[in-house]
Design an enzyme around this catalytic site. Structure first.
Site, short mmCIF file in Angstrom:
data_model
loop_
_atom_site.label_atom_id
_atom_site.label_comp_id
_atom_site.label_asym_id
_atom_site.label_seq_id
_atom_site.Cartn_x
_atom_site.Cartn_y
_atom_site.Cartn_z
N HIS A 66 0.92 -1.44 0.08
CA HIS A 66 -0.13 0.01 -0.03
C HIS A 66 1.01 1.11 0.00
O HIS A 66 0.68 2.33 0.63
CB HIS A 66 -0.86 0.09 1.17
CG HIS A 66 -2.22 -0.92 1.15
ND1 HIS A 66 -3.22 -0.68 0.20
CD2 HIS A 66 -2.46 -2.09 1.67
CE1 HIS A 66 -4.18 -1.59 0.04
NE2 HIS A 66 -3.44 -2.73 1.05
N SER A 94 -3.25 -12.24 -10.09
CA SER A 94 -3.46 -12.75 -11.43
C SER A 94 -4.26 -11.69 -12.49
O SER A 94 -3.84 -11.89 -13.69
CB SER A 94 -4.69 -13.81 -11.08
OG SER A 94 -5.68 -13.20 -10.41
N SER A 95 -4.76 -10.79 -11.94
CA SER A 95 -5.14 -9.64 -12.95
C SER A 95 -4.21 -9.18 -14.01
O SER A 95 -4.37 -8.93 -14.96
CB SER A 95 -6.31 -8.69 -12.36
OG SER A 95 -5.38 -7.96 -11.06
N ASP A 126 2.36 -4.03 -9.71
CA ASP A 126 1.95 -5.25 -10.32
C ASP A 126 2.10 -5.38 -11.92
O ASP A 126 3.00 -6.62 -12.02
CB ASP A 126 0.61 -5.69 -9.97
CG ASP A 126 -0.13 -5.83 -8.53
OD1 ASP A 126 0.85 -5.78 -7.85
OD2 ASP A 126 -1.15 -5.48 -8.31
N TYR A 168 -10.35 -0.98 -0.88
CA TYR A 168 -9.02 -0.24 -1.28
C TYR A 168 -9.08 0.85 -1.97
O TYR A 168 -8.58 1.86 -1.61
CB TYR A 168 -8.74 -1.40 -2.67
CG TYR A 168 -7.37 -1.06 -3.17
CD1 TYR A 168 -6.33 -1.62 -2.82
CD2 TYR A 168 -7.25 0.00 -4.39
CE1 TYR A 168 -5.06 -1.58 -3.34
CE2 TYR A 168 -6.15 0.26 -5.14
CZ TYR A 168 -4.94 -0.53 -4.53
OH TYR A 168 -3.53 -0.31 -5.12
C1 GLA Z 1 -2.93 -4.34 -5.33
C2 GLA Z 1 -2.66 -3.34 -6.18
C3 GLA Z 1 -1.30 -2.92 -6.13
C4 GLA Z 1 -0.90 -2.45 -4.66
C5 GLA Z 1 -1.12 -3.61 -3.65
C6 GLA Z 1 -0.95 -3.24 -2.28
O1 GLA Z 1 -2.41 -5.56 -5.38
O2 GLA Z 1 -2.99 -3.86 -7.35
O3 GLA Z 1 -0.91 -1.85 -6.95
O4 GLA Z 1 -1.48 -1.29 -4.32
O5 GLA Z 1 -2.67 -4.08 -3.87
O6 GLA Z 1 0.22 -3.11 -1.98
#
Ligand code: GLA
Length: 377
Positions: free
Chosen positions: A35, A122-123, A167, A214
């Site tokens: 985060h 996975s996304s 990610d 989120y």
């Molecule tokens: C998800 C989001 C990432 C990041 C994490 C928390 O995986 O896709 O961008 O913010 O949560 O670190």
């Protein structure tokens, strides 16, 4: 068969033709730096050996998507997001809609070994593999940064998940055997040799990020910045707050915003320290930082769950575990244990045998490499 071969076979079986291109991308596990990506902070992800492969070809005027793991989708093209798994594909295709190859729709076949909904992203694997497959099919050379951006925009603008860029960058830039230290503001990426074993324990609590808190955390961060701007006009990102001034800054924020900001600033520091400790081979220090990350995510960022806390406590009690924490966005998902080199198998076996924890799946994370264009017969 690997995912690329399975995607090719699924494509041929579903659409009675050969695909135009196939690409694959890995999932990721974030060692530390949770985060903070959307606040411009540093993260330390490792790609998984498990990959998602996407085969693409002409859709005869429609978006046709088939997957090993989800029902087939066939919708008009262009197509508005509809809360289906194929949104992750359509969002990427939408970004690339001016490519002549997409003028006549898109057929997609997905095969994947990346578990869904457990915090392995996975996304992003799906989005990155789709972007790489389409750009390859379009005859454009693969530029990993561009692929990451396309997948990111597909997920944020089309799917509507307000994620950071971690990610997608992990899925495009990963190197086998190394973690990536990504500074999410300057977007500089350094490779950090891993030298540790990683064990991932699924909690059995799955969550769709689109429905989680989120977005609320992102709004809280934006609100904190708005409240701090009059006193700190130069503040662009929360990670710009110097740790030495944190106490002063926090006095200007109401709860829970003060707790959220404290997590972001300290977690960013922990990530930089963890990368330094990894490079120095100081594994005990990495473990201590990982443990502190979990406490902060639980108490300050409030994104853990009692089940995740229970698994973290159980994992920390296993011999040769250096540290454990919830991993990914939280509110369910998985726990990551940082383990002495060579002890991953023993720790995983120990956790699997723990009847009180009752873990649905425990895996030793094998570090993988980034996006790749796949040859196919
Ligand atoms: C998800 C989001 C990432 C990041 C994490 C928390 O995986 O896709 O961008 O913010 O949560 O670190």
């Amino acid at each position: 068969m690997n995912p690329a071969a399975r995607a090719a076979a699924l494509f041929r079986a579903s659409f009675a033709m050969a695909p135009g291109a196939i690409a694959s991308a890995p999932g990721r596990v974030n060692l530390i730096g949770e985060h903070v990506d959307y606040h411009g902070g540093s993260v330390l992800p490792v790609a998984t050996a498990e990959r998602t492969a996407v085969a693409v070809g002409p859709g005869r005027g429609r978006l046709r998507a088939v997957s090993e793991h989800a029902p087939p989708v066939e919708v008009p093209w262009p197509h508005a997001a509809g809360r289906a798994w194929s949104d992750y594909v359509a969002g990427v295709a939408q970004q690339l809609r001016h490519e002549p190859v997409l003028a006549d729709g898109l057929a997609v076949a997905v095969a994947s070994d990346v578990p869904i909904g457990v915090g392995l992203s996975s996304s992003a694997a799906l989005g990155v593999a789709t972007a790489a497959a389409i750009t390859t099919w379009a005859g454009r050379p693969l530029v990993p940064r561009e692929v990451a951006d396309i997948a990111f925009k597909g997920e944020t603008e089309y799917v509507g998940m307000p994620c950071g860029l971690m990610d997608q960058l992990a899925a495009t830039h990963a190197e086998a055997g190394a973690a990536l230290l990504i500074d999410c503001r300057s977007l500089t990426i350094e490779s950090v040799p891993l030298g540790l074993d990683l064990v991932l324990a699924e909690s059995g609590e799955t969550r769709g990020l689109r429905d989680s808190a989120y977005g609320e955390r992102r709004r809280e961060g934006a609100e904190a910045l708005r409240l701090l701007r009059p006193s700190f006009p130069a503040l662009l990102c929360l990670v710009d707050i110097p740790p030495a001034r944190l106490a002063t800054v926090l006095r200007q924020l109401p709860p829970p915003l003060d707790r959220r900001v404290r997590h972001v600033v300290n977690e960013n520091q922990r990530t930089i320290l963890a990368a330094r400790a990894l490079r120095a081979g100081d594994h005990a220090a990495v473990g201590t930082l990982v443990n502190a990350s979990h406490e902060s995510l639980r108490e300050l960022y409030a994104c853990s769950t009692p089940r995740l806390d229970q698994i973290v406590a159980g994992a920390r009690a296993v011999p040769r575990v250096l540290g454990a924490r919830m991993v990914g966005a939280g509110w369910g998902g998985a726990v990551l244990a940082i383990v002495e080199p060579g002890a991953g198998g023993a720790v995983a076996a120990h956790l699997r045998a723990d009847k009180a924890l009752g873990l649905p799946a425990v895996r030793v994370v094998r570090p993988g490499s980034g996006v790749a264009v796949e040859a196919y017969p």
